[in-house]
Design a protein around this motif. Structure first.
Motif, PDB file in Angstrom:
ATOM      1  N   ALA A 185     -32.721  22.605 -48.195  1.00  0.00           N
ATOM      2  CA  ALA A 185     -32.667  21.348 -48.946  1.00  0.00           C
ATOM      3  C   ALA A 185     -31.636  20.404 -48.327  1.00  0.00           C
ATOM      4  O   ALA A 185     -30.563  20.833 -47.887  1.00  0.00           O
ATOM      5  N   LEU A 186     -31.976  19.118 -48.256  1.00  0.00           N
ATOM      6  CA  LEU A 186     -31.022  18.101 -47.803  1.00  0.00           C
ATOM      7  C   LEU A 186     -30.184  17.702 -49.011  1.00  0.00           C
ATOM      8  O   LEU A 186     -30.652  17.010 -49.904  1.00  0.00           O
ATOM      9  N   ARG A 187     -28.942  18.156 -49.029  1.00  0.00           N
ATOM     10  CA  ARG A 187     -28.071  17.961 -50.176  1.00  0.00           C
ATOM     11  C   ARG A 187     -27.028  16.881 -49.894  1.00  0.00           C
ATOM     12  O   ARG A 187     -26.885  16.415 -48.770  1.00  0.00           O
ATOM     13  N   ARG A 188     -26.289  16.526 -50.947  1.00  0.00           N
ATOM     14  CA  ARG A 188     -25.258  15.510 -50.813  1.00  0.00           C
ATOM     15  C   ARG A 188     -23.917  16.068 -50.343  1.00  0.00           C
ATOM     16  O   ARG A 188     -23.049  15.303 -49.956  1.00  0.00           O
ATOM     17  N   LEU A 219     -31.706   5.772 -50.899  1.00  0.00           N
ATOM     18  CA  LEU A 219     -31.030   4.543 -51.290  1.00  0.00           C
ATOM     19  C   LEU A 219     -31.793   3.865 -52.415  1.00  0.00           C
ATOM     20  O   LEU A 219     -32.656   3.033 -52.186  1.00  0.00           O
ATOM     21  N   SER A 220     -31.468   4.247 -53.634  1.00  0.00           N
ATOM     22  CA  SER A 220     -32.106   3.633 -54.791  1.00  0.00           C
ATOM     23  C   SER A 220     -31.172   2.681 -55.517  1.00  0.00           C
ATOM     24  O   SER A 220     -31.617   1.707 -56.123  1.00  0.00           O
ATOM     25  N   ASP A 246     -24.678   4.747 -53.284  1.00  0.00           N
ATOM     26  CA  ASP A 246     -25.278   6.039 -52.937  1.00  0.00           C
ATOM     27  C   ASP A 246     -24.470   6.768 -51.881  1.00  0.00           C
ATOM     28  O   ASP A 246     -24.329   7.992 -51.927  1.00  0.00           O
ATOM     29  N   LEU A 247     -23.904   6.036 -50.923  1.00  0.00           N
ATOM     30  CA  LEU A 247     -23.007   6.669 -49.968  1.00  0.00           C
ATOM     31  C   LEU A 247     -21.806   7.267 -50.687  1.00  0.00           C
ATOM     32  O   LEU A 247     -21.323   8.342 -50.332  1.00  0.00           O
ATOM     33  N   CYS A 277     -27.025  -8.012 -50.371  1.00  0.00           N
ATOM     34  CA  CYS A 277     -28.351  -7.408 -50.524  1.00  0.00           C
ATOM     35  C   CYS A 277     -28.425  -6.056 -49.820  1.00  0.00           C
ATOM     36  O   CYS A 277     -28.987  -5.094 -50.355  1.00  0.00           O
ATOM     37  N   CYS A 278     -27.868  -5.986 -48.623  1.00  0.00           N
ATOM     38  CA  CYS A 278     -27.983  -4.781 -47.806  1.00  0.00           C
ATOM     39  C   CYS A 278     -27.111  -3.645 -48.326  1.00  0.00           C
ATOM     40  O   CYS A 278     -27.535  -2.486 -48.350  1.00  0.00           O
ATOM     41  N   LEU A 279     -25.911  -3.957 -48.786  1.00  0.00           N
ATOM     42  CA  LEU A 279     -24.960  -2.927 -49.187  1.00  0.00           C
ATOM     43  C   LEU A 279     -25.015  -2.562 -50.667  1.00  0.00           C
ATOM     44  O   LEU A 279     -24.666  -1.444 -51.043  1.00  0.00           O
ATOM     45  N   ALA A 280     -25.422  -3.487 -51.507  1.00  0.00           N
ATOM     46  CA  ALA A 280     -25.371  -3.233 -52.948  1.00  0.00           C
ATOM     47  C   ALA A 280     -26.669  -3.563 -53.667  1.00  0.00           C
ATOM     48  O   ALA A 280     -26.716  -3.532 -54.886  1.00  0.00           O
ATOM     49  N   GLY A 281     -27.729  -3.876 -52.906  1.00  0.00           N
ATOM     50  CA  GLY A 281     -28.953  -4.350 -53.536  1.00  0.00           C
ATOM     51  C   GLY A 281     -29.742  -3.305 -54.293  1.00  0.00           C
ATOM     52  O   GLY A 281     -30.164  -3.500 -55.415  1.00  0.00           O
ATOM     53  N   GLY A 282     -29.961  -2.156 -53.684  1.00  0.00           N
ATOM     54  CA  GLY A 282     -30.758  -1.116 -54.328  1.00  0.00           C
ATOM     55  C   GLY A 282     -32.250  -1.294 -54.114  1.00  0.00           C
ATOM     56  O   GLY A 282     -32.716  -2.302 -53.575  1.00  0.00           O
ATOM     57  N   ASP A 283     -32.997  -0.277 -54.528  1.00  0.00           N
ATOM     58  CA  ASP A 283     -34.466  -0.246 -54.450  1.00  0.00           C
ATOM     59  C   ASP A 283     -34.996  -0.275 -53.024  1.00  0.00           C
ATOM     60  O   ASP A 283     -36.140  -0.666 -52.788  1.00  0.00           O
ATOM     61  N   ASP A 284     -34.181   0.154 -52.056  1.00  0.00           N
ATOM     62  CA  ASP A 284     -34.677   0.254 -50.682  1.00  0.00           C
ATOM     63  C   ASP A 284     -35.490   1.527 -50.485  1.00  0.00           C
ATOM     64  O   ASP A 284     -36.449   1.548 -49.719  1.00  0.00           O
TER      65      ASP A 284
END
Length: 199
Positions: free
Chosen positions: A14-17, A87-88, A94-95, A130-137
């Motif tokens: 599994a790819l975990r955090r 990245l939701s 998320d990072l 938008c890129c760093l804090a936008g979400g829904d990517d």
């Protein structure tokens, strides 16, 4: 409408955090002809905060309304990525989950962020927001050993998506945003918080 998807993962794959290690390269996936932040730009256009031409609006609207899950890339990164998250809620938020679970910090190079052509025509502060804090990517943010760049690129090519190295993890905790000359940039950014008042 609520949908829950169940699946199976081979033991230990599994790819975990929580698996990132200090000095890992920090990668993010992106569409071959786009970048991060397009979904948020579309939302801002819907809200009337940004004026876009018809073609530009349709391009970013597709990113918002028809995101493409990176399942193939996730499978290709098994045994290669040390940690991963989708990245939701925005790259910064998320990072932060990966860094907290892994007990690390990170440096992100702002000039390395994958920004698509529509968002690139907006002011620089709008691009970063938008890129760093936008979400829904719904792209994958993941870490991998610094020596694994060629293998990461090959995995992305096999999955038919783009990837970009945007920085590295570090033993010192905290997130540092750096400009093209390596100087710290102070930005007030926060990913989406489902439990914050007024969210």
């Amino acid at each position: 409408l609520c949908i829950t998807v169940f699946g199976e993962v081979p033991p230990g794959q599994a790819l975990r955090r929580d698996g990132a290690r200090a000095g890992d390269a920090l990668w993010v996936s992106h569409p071959l002809h786009g970048g991060l932040g397009d979904a948020r730009l579309a939302l801002e256009a819907f809200r009337g905060h940004v004026a876009l031409g018809a073609a530009d609006f349709e391009a970013v609207r597709t990113a918002m309304e028809q995101p493409q899950p990176r399942v193939a890339l996730g499978l290709a990164l098994r045994g290669l990525a040390t940690a991963a998250i989708d990245l939701s809620d925005g790259l910064v938020g998320d990072l932060g989950h990966v860094l907290r679970r892994s007990g690390l910090g990170a440096e992100v190079l702002l000039d390395a962020l994958p920004i698509g052509p529509v968002l690139a025509r907006q002011p620089r502060q709008q691009q970063w927001q938008c890129c760093l804090a936008g979400g829904d990517d719904y792209e994958l943010l993941f870490t991998a050993p610094a020596t694994a760049g060629a293998a990461v690129q090959a995995a992305a090519a096999a999955a038919g998506v783009g990837v970009r190295c945007i920085g590295r993890t570090a033993a010192e905790t905290g997130l540092r945003l750096l400009d093209g000359q390596g100087r710290p940039v102070a930005l007030q950014l926060q990913g989406f918080d489902h439990f914050a008042a007024g969210a």
